[in-house]
Scaffold this motif. Structure first.
Motif, short mmCIF file in Angstrom:
data_model
loop_
_atom_site.label_atom_id
_atom_site.label_comp_id
_atom_site.label_asym_id
_atom_site.label_seq_id
_atom_site.Cartn_x
_atom_site.Cartn_y
_atom_site.Cartn_z
N LYS A 266 0.83 -1.21 0.00
CA LYS A 266 0.00 0.00 0.00
C LYS A 266 0.86 1.25 0.00
O LYS A 266 0.40 2.32 -0.41
N SER A 267 2.12 1.12 0.48
CA SER A 267 3.05 2.26 0.48
C SER A 267 3.93 2.27 -0.76
O SER A 267 5.00 2.88 -0.77
N ASN A 268 3.49 1.56 -1.79
CA ASN A 268 4.19 1.52 -3.08
C ASN A 268 5.51 0.75 -2.99
O ASN A 268 6.49 1.08 -3.66
N GLN A 269 5.54 -0.27 -2.13
CA GLN A 269 6.69 -1.16 -2.03
C GLN A 269 6.30 -2.51 -2.62
O GLN A 269 5.39 -3.17 -2.11
N GLN A 270 7.00 -2.93 -3.66
CA GLN A 270 6.61 -4.13 -4.39
C GLN A 270 7.75 -5.15 -4.43
O GLN A 270 8.91 -4.78 -4.63
N PRO A 271 7.45 -6.45 -4.21
CA PRO A 271 8.49 -7.48 -4.34
C PRO A 271 9.07 -7.49 -5.74
O PRO A 271 8.34 -7.32 -6.73
N ASP A 272 10.39 -7.66 -5.86
CA ASP A 272 11.01 -7.71 -7.18
C ASP A 272 11.48 -9.13 -7.53
O ASP A 272 12.29 -9.32 -8.44
N ASP A 273 10.98 -10.11 -6.78
CA ASP A 273 11.19 -11.55 -7.05
C ASP A 273 12.51 -12.10 -6.54
O ASP A 273 12.76 -13.30 -6.66
N VAL A 274 13.38 -11.26 -5.95
CA VAL A 274 14.60 -11.76 -5.33
C VAL A 274 14.28 -12.14 -3.88
O VAL A 274 13.63 -11.37 -3.16
N VAL A 275 14.71 -13.33 -3.45
CA VAL A 275 14.43 -13.81 -2.10
C VAL A 275 15.70 -14.32 -1.44
O VAL A 275 16.69 -14.64 -2.11
N ILE A 276 15.66 -14.38 -0.12
CA ILE A 276 16.73 -15.01 0.66
C ILE A 276 16.09 -16.05 1.58
O ILE A 276 15.14 -15.74 2.30
N TYR A 277 16.61 -17.27 1.52
CA TYR A 277 16.26 -18.30 2.50
C TYR A 277 17.45 -18.43 3.45
O TYR A 277 18.54 -18.83 3.02
N ASN A 278 17.28 -18.08 4.71
CA ASN A 278 18.33 -18.27 5.70
C ASN A 278 18.10 -19.59 6.43
O ASN A 278 17.10 -19.76 7.12
N MET A 279 19.04 -20.51 6.27
CA MET A 279 18.92 -21.87 6.79
C MET A 279 20.00 -22.09 7.86
O MET A 279 21.12 -21.62 7.72
N LEU A 280 19.66 -22.84 8.91
CA LEU A 280 20.59 -23.03 10.02
C LEU A 280 20.78 -24.51 10.35
O LEU A 280 19.81 -25.26 10.43
N TRP A 281 22.02 -24.90 10.55
CA TRP A 281 22.39 -26.26 10.97
C TRP A 281 23.16 -26.14 12.27
O TRP A 281 24.14 -25.40 12.36
N THR A 282 22.73 -26.86 13.30
CA THR A 282 23.36 -26.77 14.61
C THR A 282 23.99 -28.11 14.98
O THR A 282 23.28 -29.12 15.03
#
Length: 295
Positions: A266-282
């Motif tokens: 609504k504030s004119n912010q649109q996804p540009d299709d770039v994503v980050i998946y942050n994955m963790l292994w302990t």
């Protein structure tokens, strides 16, 4: 597994690229930044047949796993070998960065090797806000003008503590003190002070005429005061005075917080299709047990 230097990493990197066309990576640091990082930190390097992995420690909690691989199969095999040879107490954070479906496919390979998703982030194009939003911002900017400035190096510890109150060290890529100080020296942290403390901050990064909006935080007791809008106007005025035109603005949103994503649109912010998946292994280090992963 070996200690990483800029020379050893460069040799492995160049040898792999000379043999194979590499399609899977999250290595986006330029040579200067990487050289400085490897000189500053004690990093680890793992070289597999068709992949290399560079492990960089952060916050004494986890290693960030940067990688370059010929393809998904080479990445998966290299990751398997890495985990088998890994004998450190710190967790491993692997990030899959890019557009779908490839980003999700690499994240799935992490998952198959015991990594757990901590957060999926959506990159947003921050276009000029609607005029009614801008009109709402201006009174706040005028009211708090004398309270706003760019941060001082002595503010770094307070800024980190404020970021830690709102964000997760691992899932949200929080910077260390040294990085915060560098951003402050570059004039990339704007703050609004109230009652002798930082009440709100806007943490960003300028790179190649693009403004990367990284973190916005307002202390809970001030969240009805419009500080965020005041800081947004302050930073916008700063770049206008510098005659910086056609600056592309980018930000990140937590994909799981659908209401905030919807509000951003609504504030004119649109996804540009770039994503980050942050994955963790302990790693698990129980007596008499083999090293493994914790779900």
């Amino acid at each position: 597994m070996q200690h990483a230097t800029f020379e050893s990493f460069s040799a492995a990197h160049d040898a792999l690229k000379a043999r194979r066309r590499c399609t899977v990576t999250n290595l986006f640091l330029d040579g200067h930044a990487l050289r400085a990082l490897l000189a500053e930190k004690t990093c680890l390097l793992h070289v597999a047949g068709g992949a290399i992995f560079l492990l960089i420690p952060y916050h004494e909690i986890y290693y960030d796993c940067l990688y370059l691989a010929a393809d998904g199969m080479s990445f998966a095999e290299g990751l398997r070998q890495l985990l088998e040879s890994y004998h450190e107490p710190l967790a491993l954070r692997g990030s899959s960065v890019g557009k779908e479906p490839q980003a999700g496919e690499v994240a799935e390979l992490f998952r198959q090797h015991g990594f757990v998703l901590t957060k999926k982030l959506l990159r947003m194009q921050l276009k000029r806000a609607p005029e009614k939003v801008l009109n709402a911002m201006r009174p706040y900017a005028d009211e708090y003008r004398d309270c706003m400035s760019f941060a001082d190096p002595g503010d770094a510890e307070e800024i980190l503590e404020l970021l830690k109150e709102e964000f997760d060290l691992v899932a949200d890529n929080l910077p260390e003190l040294s990085a915060i100080r560098e951003h402050i020296l570059r004039g990339e942290v704007a703050v609004l002070r109230q009652d002798a403390k930082i009440a709100s901050l806007h943490y960003f990064h300028m790179h190649k005429n693009a403004l990367h909006s990284l973190y916005d935080v307002t202390r809970k007791e001030y969240r009805r005061e419009g500080f965020f809008m005041a800081l947004a106007s302050f930073v916008q005025d700063h770049f206008t005075k510098q005659s910086k035109k056609n600056v592309r603005a980018l930000g990140w949103r937590d994909a799981s917080r659908q209401k905030l994503v919807k509000h951003a649109k609504k504030s004119n912010q649109q996804p540009d299709d770039v994503v980050i998946y942050n994955m963790l292994w302990t790693p698990v280090c129980d007596q008499g047990a083999e090293k493994g992963n914790r779900p």
